[in-house]
Design a protein around this motif. Structure first.
Motif, PDB file in Angstrom:
ATOM      1  N   SER A  15       0.855  -1.185   0.000  1.00  0.00           N
ATOM      2  CA  SER A  15       0.000   0.000   0.000  1.00  0.00           C
ATOM      3  C   SER A  15       0.893   1.238   0.000  1.00  0.00           C
ATOM      4  N   ILE A  16       0.317   2.339  -0.414  1.00  0.00           N
ATOM      5  CA  ILE A  16       1.057   3.605  -0.387  1.00  0.00           C
ATOM      6  C   ILE A  16       1.478   3.908   1.053  1.00  0.00           C
ATOM      7  N   GLY A  17       0.609   3.596   2.011  1.00  0.00           N
ATOM      8  CA  GLY A  17       0.925   3.832   3.422  1.00  0.00           C
ATOM      9  C   GLY A  17       2.143   3.045   3.876  1.00  0.00           C
ATOM     10  N   VAL A  53       4.608   2.018   1.960  1.00  0.00           N
ATOM     11  CA  VAL A  53       5.779   2.614   1.302  1.00  0.00           C
ATOM     12  C   VAL A  53       6.179   3.895   2.024  1.00  0.00           C
ATOM     13  N   ARG A  54       5.214   4.735   2.316  1.00  0.00           N
ATOM     14  CA  ARG A  54       5.508   5.994   3.021  1.00  0.00           C
ATOM     15  C   ARG A  54       6.101   5.728   4.401  1.00  0.00           C
ATOM     16  N   ALA A  55       5.553   4.745   5.119  1.00  0.00           N
ATOM     17  CA  ALA A  55       6.068   4.429   6.453  1.00  0.00           C
ATOM     18  C   ALA A  55       7.504   3.906   6.381  1.00  0.00           C
ATOM     19  N   ALA A  56       7.787   3.051   5.399  1.00  0.00           N
ATOM     20  CA  ALA A  56       9.134   2.504   5.258  1.00  0.00           C
ATOM     21  C   ALA A  56      10.141   3.607   4.953  1.00  0.00           C
ATOM     22  N   ILE A  57       9.790   4.509   4.064  1.00  0.00           N
ATOM     23  CA  ILE A  57      10.684   5.610   3.716  1.00  0.00           C
ATOM     24  C   ILE A  57      10.799   6.581   4.885  1.00  0.00           C
ATOM     25  N   GLY A  58       9.693   6.791   5.590  1.00  0.00           N
ATOM     26  CA  GLY A  58       9.724   7.640   6.776  1.00  0.00           C
ATOM     27  C   GLY A  58      10.639   7.091   7.855  1.00  0.00           C
ATOM     28  N   TYR A  59      10.616   5.779   8.023  1.00  0.00           N
ATOM     29  CA  TYR A  59      11.515   5.138   8.987  1.00  0.00           C
ATOM     30  C   TYR A  59      12.972   5.383   8.600  1.00  0.00           C
ATOM     31  N   GLU A  60      13.302   5.160   7.340  1.00  0.00           N
ATOM     32  CA  GLU A  60      14.675   5.377   6.880  1.00  0.00           C
ATOM     33  C   GLU A  60      15.073   6.848   7.033  1.00  0.00           C
ATOM     34  N   ASP A  61      14.151   7.762   6.751  1.00  0.00           N
ATOM     35  CA  ASP A  61      14.439   9.189   6.922  1.00  0.00           C
ATOM     36  C   ASP A  61      14.708   9.517   8.395  1.00  0.00           C
ATOM     37  N   SER A  62      13.971   8.860   9.297  1.00  0.00           N
ATOM     38  CA  SER A  62      14.179   9.134  10.739  1.00  0.00           C
ATOM     39  C   SER A  62      15.549   8.658  11.203  1.00  0.00           C
ATOM     40  N   LEU A  63      16.084   7.625  10.562  1.00  0.00           N
ATOM     41  CA  LEU A  63      17.426   7.144  10.914  1.00  0.00           C
ATOM     42  C   LEU A  63      18.498   8.118  10.445  1.00  0.00           C
ATOM     43  N   ALA A  64      18.241   8.794   9.343  1.00  0.00           N
ATOM     44  CA  ALA A  64      19.216   9.717   8.767  1.00  0.00           C
ATOM     45  C   ALA A  64      19.247  11.052   9.521  1.00  0.00           C
TER      46      ALA A  64
END
Length: 85
Positions: free
Chosen positions: A69-71, A73-84
């Motif tokens: 789902s788009i959600g 995908v957004r959550a996965a990318i959001g998680y990676e962004d939070s690590l950065a």
């Protein structure tokens, strides 16, 4: 003080941690992709989705390509962004 941090962790009957859910739609399971963070319930690494998005793929393309789902995908990318951060 520590208990709220342990709530997203699942434990087996012997008290060993088995699955950690550090973010919405993300799990870390040592038996899946050697513990690499993945979209919850899948073997799709969150880092792969973030790298592809950084390379120019849109959320919709990633959703279609990986049958998520788009959600998710957004959550996965959001998680990676939070690590950065």
């Amino acid at each position: 003080m520590v208990e709220p941090l342990l709530q997203p962790i699942s434990f087996d009957e012997s008290g060993m941690a088995t699955i950690w859910r550090p973010h919405t739609c993300v799990w870390i399971n040592p038996e899946v992709q050697a513990g690499t963070p993945c979209v919850d319930g899948t073997r799709i690494p969150t880092g792969t989705l973030a790298d592809l998005h950084d390379a120019g793929l849109e959320f919709e393309d990633l959703s279609d390509d990986y049958q998520l789902s788009i959600g998710q995908v957004r959550a996965a990318i959001g998680y990676e962004d939070s690590l950065a951060a």
